[in-house]
Scaffold this motif. Structure first.
Motif, mmCIF file in Angstrom:
data_model
loop_
_atom_site.group_PDB
_atom_site.id
_atom_site.type_symbol
_atom_site.label_atom_id
_atom_site.label_comp_id
_atom_site.label_asym_id
_atom_site.label_seq_id
_atom_site.Cartn_x
_atom_site.Cartn_y
_atom_site.Cartn_z
ATOM 1 N N THR A 1 15.488 15.129 14.512
ATOM 2 C CA THR A 1 16.427 14.840 13.426
ATOM 3 C C THR A 1 15.775 14.214 12.208
ATOM 4 O OG1 THR A 1 16.970 12.708 14.396
ATOM 5 C CG2 THR A 1 18.391 14.576 14.989
ATOM 6 N N LEU A 2 14.547 13.728 12.347
ATOM 7 C CA LEU A 2 13.883 13.037 11.237
ATOM 8 C C LEU A 2 12.667 13.766 10.681
ATOM 9 C CD1 LEU A 2 13.975 9.367 12.533
ATOM 10 C CD2 LEU A 2 15.479 10.429 10.856
ATOM 11 N N ALA A 3 12.082 14.671 11.426
ATOM 12 C CA ALA A 3 10.800 15.285 11.063
ATOM 13 C C ALA A 3 10.802 15.853 9.646
ATOM 14 C CB ALA A 3 10.439 16.371 12.071
ATOM 15 N N ASP B 1 0.826 -1.206 0.000
ATOM 16 C CA ASP B 1 0.000 0.000 0.000
ATOM 17 C C ASP B 1 0.860 1.256 0.000
ATOM 18 O OD1 ASP B 1 -2.207 -1.648 0.107
ATOM 19 O OD2 ASP B 1 -2.474 -1.440 2.269
ATOM 20 N N ARG B 2 0.301 2.335 -0.551
ATOM 21 C CA ARG B 2 0.977 3.637 -0.577
ATOM 22 C C ARG B 2 0.731 4.396 0.721
ATOM 23 N NH1 ARG B 2 3.508 4.596 -5.030
ATOM 24 N NH2 ARG B 2 2.710 3.854 -7.004
ATOM 25 N N LEU B 3 1.761 5.083 1.173
ATOM 26 C CA LEU B 3 1.629 5.927 2.351
ATOM 27 C C LEU B 3 0.972 7.243 1.960
ATOM 28 C CD1 LEU B 3 5.147 5.328 3.924
ATOM 29 C CD2 LEU B 3 2.974 4.308 4.618
ATOM 30 N N VAL B 4 -0.074 7.613 2.680
ATOM 31 C CA VAL B 4 -0.763 8.872 2.421
ATOM 32 C C VAL B 4 -0.433 9.919 3.482
ATOM 33 C CG1 VAL B 4 -2.636 7.775 1.143
ATOM 34 C CG2 VAL B 4 -2.878 8.139 3.611
ATOM 35 N N HIS B 5 0.072 9.460 4.621
ATOM 36 C CA HIS B 5 0.434 10.371 5.706
ATOM 37 C C HIS B 5 1.598 9.757 6.475
ATOM 38 C CE1 HIS B 5 -0.048 13.301 8.924
ATOM 39 N NE2 HIS B 5 0.021 12.295 9.782
ATOM 40 N N VAL B 6 2.607 10.574 6.755
ATOM 41 C CA VAL B 6 3.778 10.103 7.497
ATOM 42 C C VAL B 6 4.155 11.159 8.525
ATOM 43 C CG1 VAL B 6 6.219 9.460 7.362
ATOM 44 C CG2 VAL B 6 4.646 8.764 5.546
ATOM 45 N N ALA C 1 9.753 4.597 21.284
ATOM 46 C CA ALA C 1 11.100 4.206 20.852
ATOM 47 C C ALA C 1 11.920 5.463 20.554
ATOM 48 C CB ALA C 1 11.032 3.327 19.613
ATOM 49 N N THR C 2 13.227 5.364 20.695
ATOM 50 C CA THR C 2 14.102 6.502 20.372
ATOM 51 C C THR C 2 15.186 6.145 19.369
ATOM 52 O OG1 THR C 2 15.475 6.037 22.293
ATOM 53 C CG2 THR C 2 13.732 7.688 22.558
ATOM 54 N N ASP C 3 15.398 4.858 19.116
ATOM 55 C CA ASP C 3 16.425 4.450 18.153
ATOM 56 C C ASP C 3 15.746 4.234 16.805
ATOM 57 O OD1 ASP C 3 18.649 3.584 16.835
ATOM 58 O OD2 ASP C 3 19.014 1.845 18.100
ATOM 59 N N ILE C 4 15.592 5.331 16.069
ATOM 60 C CA ILE C 4 14.869 5.329 14.797
ATOM 61 C C ILE C 4 15.728 6.059 13.782
ATOM 62 C CG2 ILE C 4 12.766 6.050 13.619
ATOM 63 C CD1 ILE C 4 11.525 6.247 16.524
ATOM 64 N N THR C 5 15.903 5.442 12.623
ATOM 65 C CA THR C 5 16.771 6.000 11.599
ATOM 66 C C THR C 5 16.158 5.797 10.228
ATOM 67 O OG1 THR C 5 18.652 5.286 12.946
ATOM 68 C CG2 THR C 5 19.138 5.948 10.704
ATOM 69 N N LEU C 6 16.252 6.793 9.379
ATOM 70 C CA LEU C 6 15.822 6.661 7.990
ATOM 71 C C LEU C 6 17.073 6.550 7.142
ATOM 72 C CD1 LEU C 6 13.239 6.619 6.292
ATOM 73 C CD2 LEU C 6 13.512 9.086 5.987
ATOM 74 N N LEU C 7 17.183 5.460 6.387
ATOM 75 C CA LEU C 7 18.400 5.135 5.654
ATOM 76 C C LEU C 7 18.129 4.890 4.180
ATOM 77 C CD1 LEU C 7 19.516 2.399 8.184
ATOM 78 C CD2 LEU C 7 20.545 4.665 7.974
ATOM 79 N N ASP C 8 19.139 5.142 3.346
ATOM 80 C CA ASP C 8 19.075 4.691 1.961
ATOM 81 C C ASP C 8 19.696 3.291 1.920
ATOM 82 O OD1 ASP C 8 21.853 5.084 2.078
ATOM 83 O OD2 ASP C 8 21.797 6.875 0.845
ATOM 84 N N LEU D 1 4.180 9.380 20.727
ATOM 85 C CA LEU D 1 4.060 8.892 19.355
ATOM 86 C C LEU D 1 5.279 9.355 18.572
ATOM 87 C CD1 LEU D 1 2.393 7.425 17.213
ATOM 88 C CD2 LEU D 1 1.195 9.590 16.786
ATOM 89 N N ARG D 2 6.068 8.400 18.084
ATOM 90 C CA ARG D 2 7.315 8.707 17.381
ATOM 91 C C ARG D 2 7.177 8.630 15.865
ATOM 92 N NH1 ARG D 2 10.095 11.111 21.385
ATOM 93 N NH2 ARG D 2 10.528 9.680 23.071
#
Length: 146
Positions: free
Chosen positions: A32-34, A21-26, A106-113, A90-91
């Motif tokens: 550091t990620l917002a 499914d496609r994400l419609v809201h994130v 959670a606090t250990d969250i990372t967005l990676l390529d 809510l993270r």
């Protein structure tokens, strides 16, 4: 802290709700990620797999969300637009037209390529130990090895 079987069950439950499914809201509710949340809107969720005691959520645009629950983090599945009443922070919100995946506390969250995902592993394929801070750029673990 959840162990292997619990992480596998969580991955399966989350995947069942949104794979393809496609994400419609994130929302990425960490400083550091917002700013990177927009990059995920419109992408499809390709897979959600355990990675040690963490989860790796892959998207079709080449990005992956690494999340480790640590002691208090928990993923929940809700209907799109719904947020369970809780005192937890809510993270992450990954929402499709029908379902929402919600990561709390959670606090250990990372967005990676893709390169960043590979950097989280040793060259022999075993996972390295990860710092417990939140970051959005990977530290290459294998860049100098052939």
């Amino acid at each position: 802290m959840p162990e292997g079987p619990e992480i596998r069950r969580a991955a399966d439950q989350l995947a069942k709700a949104v794979i393809g499914d496609r994400l419609v809201h994130v929302e990425l509710n960490l400083p550091t990620l917002a700013r990177r949340a927009k990059a995920l809107v419109g992408q499809r969720v390709l897979s959600i797999t355990p990675r040690g005691k963490a989860l790796l959520t892959r998207f079709d645009g080449g990005l992956s969300l690494y999340s480790h629950n640590q002691l208090y983090g928990v993923w929940k599945v809700a209907k799109a637009g719904e947020r369970p009443e809780t005192t937890r922070s809510l993270r992450v919100v990954l929402e499709t037209a029908k379902k929402a995946l919600l990561l709390y506390s959670a606090t250990d969250i990372t967005l990676l390529d893709d390169r960043g995902v590979a950097a989280h592993c040793r060259c022999d394929g075993r996972r390295t130990s990860m710092p417990t801070n939140v970051r959005d750029s990977p530290r290459p673990a294998c860049a100098s090895r052939g």
